[in-house]
Enzyme design. Structure first.
Site, mmCIF file in Angstrom:
data_model
loop_
_atom_site.group_PDB
_atom_site.id
_atom_site.type_symbol
_atom_site.label_atom_id
_atom_site.label_comp_id
_atom_site.label_asym_id
_atom_site.label_seq_id
_atom_site.Cartn_x
_atom_site.Cartn_y
_atom_site.Cartn_z
ATOM 1 N N ASN A 28 -5.388 -7.684 -11.182
ATOM 2 C CA ASN A 28 -6.128 -6.473 -10.797
ATOM 3 C C ASN A 28 -6.592 -5.708 -12.044
ATOM 4 O O ASN A 28 -7.726 -5.208 -12.107
ATOM 5 C CB ASN A 28 -5.249 -5.547 -9.948
ATOM 6 C CG ASN A 28 -4.871 -6.157 -8.603
ATOM 7 O OD1 ASN A 28 -5.511 -7.099 -8.150
ATOM 8 N ND2 ASN A 28 -3.842 -5.622 -7.975
ATOM 9 N N GLY A 32 -2.414 2.108 -8.675
ATOM 10 C CA GLY A 32 -1.763 2.210 -9.991
ATOM 11 C C GLY A 32 -2.441 1.302 -11.014
ATOM 12 O O GLY A 32 -2.638 1.685 -12.165
ATOM 13 N N ASP A 33 -2.823 0.114 -10.572
ATOM 14 C CA ASP A 33 -3.528 -0.805 -11.489
ATOM 15 C C ASP A 33 -4.880 -0.224 -11.881
ATOM 16 O O ASP A 33 -5.288 -0.293 -13.043
ATOM 17 C CB ASP A 33 -3.753 -2.168 -10.812
ATOM 18 C CG ASP A 33 -2.449 -2.827 -10.427
ATOM 19 O OD1 ASP A 33 -1.475 -2.684 -11.191
ATOM 20 O OD2 ASP A 33 -2.402 -3.467 -9.359
ATOM 21 N N LYS A 70 -0.700 -7.512 -10.000
ATOM 22 C CA LYS A 70 -0.998 -6.346 -10.848
ATOM 23 C C LYS A 70 -1.766 -6.728 -12.111
ATOM 24 O O LYS A 70 -2.667 -6.016 -12.550
ATOM 25 C CB LYS A 70 0.298 -5.613 -11.198
ATOM 26 C CG LYS A 70 0.978 -5.063 -9.939
ATOM 27 C CD LYS A 70 2.198 -4.249 -10.253
ATOM 28 C CE LYS A 70 3.069 -4.044 -9.009
ATOM 29 N NZ LYS A 70 2.382 -3.415 -7.883
ATOM 30 N N GLY A 71 -1.417 -7.873 -12.707
ATOM 31 C CA GLY A 71 -2.111 -8.285 -13.924
ATOM 32 C C GLY A 71 -3.561 -8.621 -13.650
ATOM 33 O O GLY A 71 -4.479 -8.119 -14.320
HETATM 34 O O1 RIB Z 1 -0.452 -3.175 -7.495
HETATM 35 C C1 RIB Z 1 -0.996 -3.789 -6.367
HETATM 36 C C2 RIB Z 1 -0.582 -5.211 -6.302
HETATM 37 O O2 RIB Z 1 0.810 -5.260 -6.129
HETATM 38 C C3 RIB Z 1 1.187 -6.417 -5.461
HETATM 39 O O3 RIB Z 1 1.735 -7.239 -6.382
HETATM 40 C C4 RIB Z 1 -0.084 -6.994 -4.851
HETATM 41 O O4 RIB Z 1 -0.378 -8.238 -5.405
HETATM 42 C C5 RIB Z 1 -1.157 -5.973 -5.141
HETATM 43 O O5 RIB Z 1 -2.424 -6.536 -5.441
#
Ligand code: RIB
Length: 302
Positions: free
Chosen positions: A55, A253-254, A52-53
């Protein structure tokens, strides 16, 4: 998606510090989501950069921010690949710790029927410590906004909040994976993005409406069952129900958090920040993996 509908100050590159996880995502594409005690065959297995980070660091960098990533990798080839990817994305990796006693984080993703199920092995991400955050003190003190998520130890997140408070720097949170948040984190967050399904774990047993009433202009809630985002007593549909345009729903979400953050740094109205976050999350869903579909501001504003 029209980038011109959002106000971008072309002479301003927001300074963003992302503190969070980085992983390799191993994605299995199956036609059916496996149930307990069931064996299914995958059509394909692929690996992507994720976490998530990372991304959010990639998303905000492509959207024109000047980005530092604070995270941790293991001493293994995956760690080196992640560092190379972040560097190629113009992200400052001077504060990524290499944890020699650990492997790099991995997320095992099953993608089927327009949904996904993710199991994360945090590995080095779980070793990100207050000391690693301390090392980035100067970068954090100069940030326009700090972004974080909950795929790193809560102790590190809490330390980060104290540091931002000390430097009077704004911090925002994508509250995923769900963990109970202290009142300090809730109060200090500039904005929090969460999923409906996670609200009870994060905030306790109140209804979504009650929680949102307490946190106007702060809490933004995505509901995956009806593809809607709720904020300030209003709602916005965020997902085109067109399976043909959906590759993976991973990383939405990211992407939302990052798009919202960039529009926010450029001082857009909240409603337009939500809209821009939605648009960026749709882009990511049209492509496989959590990063490949993220758009580049420089290509969109020509
Ligand atoms: O939010 C998506 C991410 O969540 C999970 O941690 C995966 O790594 C994916 O890239």
């Amino acid at each position: 998606m029209d980038f011109r509908s959002i106000n971008f100050n072309e002479n301003f590159s927001p300074k963003i510090v992302v503190v969070g996880s980085c992983s390799i995502d191993l994605v299995l594409n199956t036609s059916k989501m496996p149930q307990a005690n069931e064996t299914v065959l995958a059509d394909q297995s692929q690996s992507f950069f994720g976490g998530k980070g990372a991304n959010q660091a990639v998303a905000t960098s492509r959207l024109g921010a000047s980005v530092y990533f604070v995270g941790a990798v293991g001493a293994d080839p995956h760690g080196q690949q992640i560092l190379r990817n972040l560097r190629d994305e113009n992200i400052n990796i001077g504060f990524v710790a290499e944890k020699s006693q650990s492997s790099t984080g991995t997320a095992f993703v099953t993608a089927a029927e327009g949904k996904n199920a993710i199991v994360v092995v945090p590995a080095a991400n779980n070793l990100l410590s207050p000391m690693d955050i301390e090392a980035a003190d100067k970068a954090i003190s100069q940030a326009d906004l700090v972004l974080t998520q909950l795929e790193i130890p809560l102790e590190a997140v809490e330390y980060l909040y104290k540091k931002c408070e000390k430097h009077n720097v704004k911090i925002a949170l994508y509250a995923s994976p769900a963990k109970k948040l202290s009142q300090k984190i809730i109060d200090q967050s500039e904005f929090i993005l969460a999923k409906t399904a996670d609200l009870a774990e994060i905030f306790g047993p109140e209804s979504r409406e009650q929680i949102m009433k307490r946190l106007p202009n702060k809490l933004f809630v995505r509901d995956d069952t009806n593809s809607t985002i709720y904020f300030n007593g209003t709602e916005m549909s965020y997902y085109r129900n067109d399976p043909a345009q959906t590759a993976h729903k991973m990383g939405m979400g990211d992407a939302f958090t990052s798009g919202f953050a960039i529009a926010y740094c450029h001082k857009n109205e909240i409603k337009n920040c939500v809209k821009f976050g939605n648009d960026i999350s749709l882009k990511v869903a049209e492509n496989r993996g959590s990063q490949s579909g993220l758009p580049y501001l420089k290509n969109e504003l020509v």
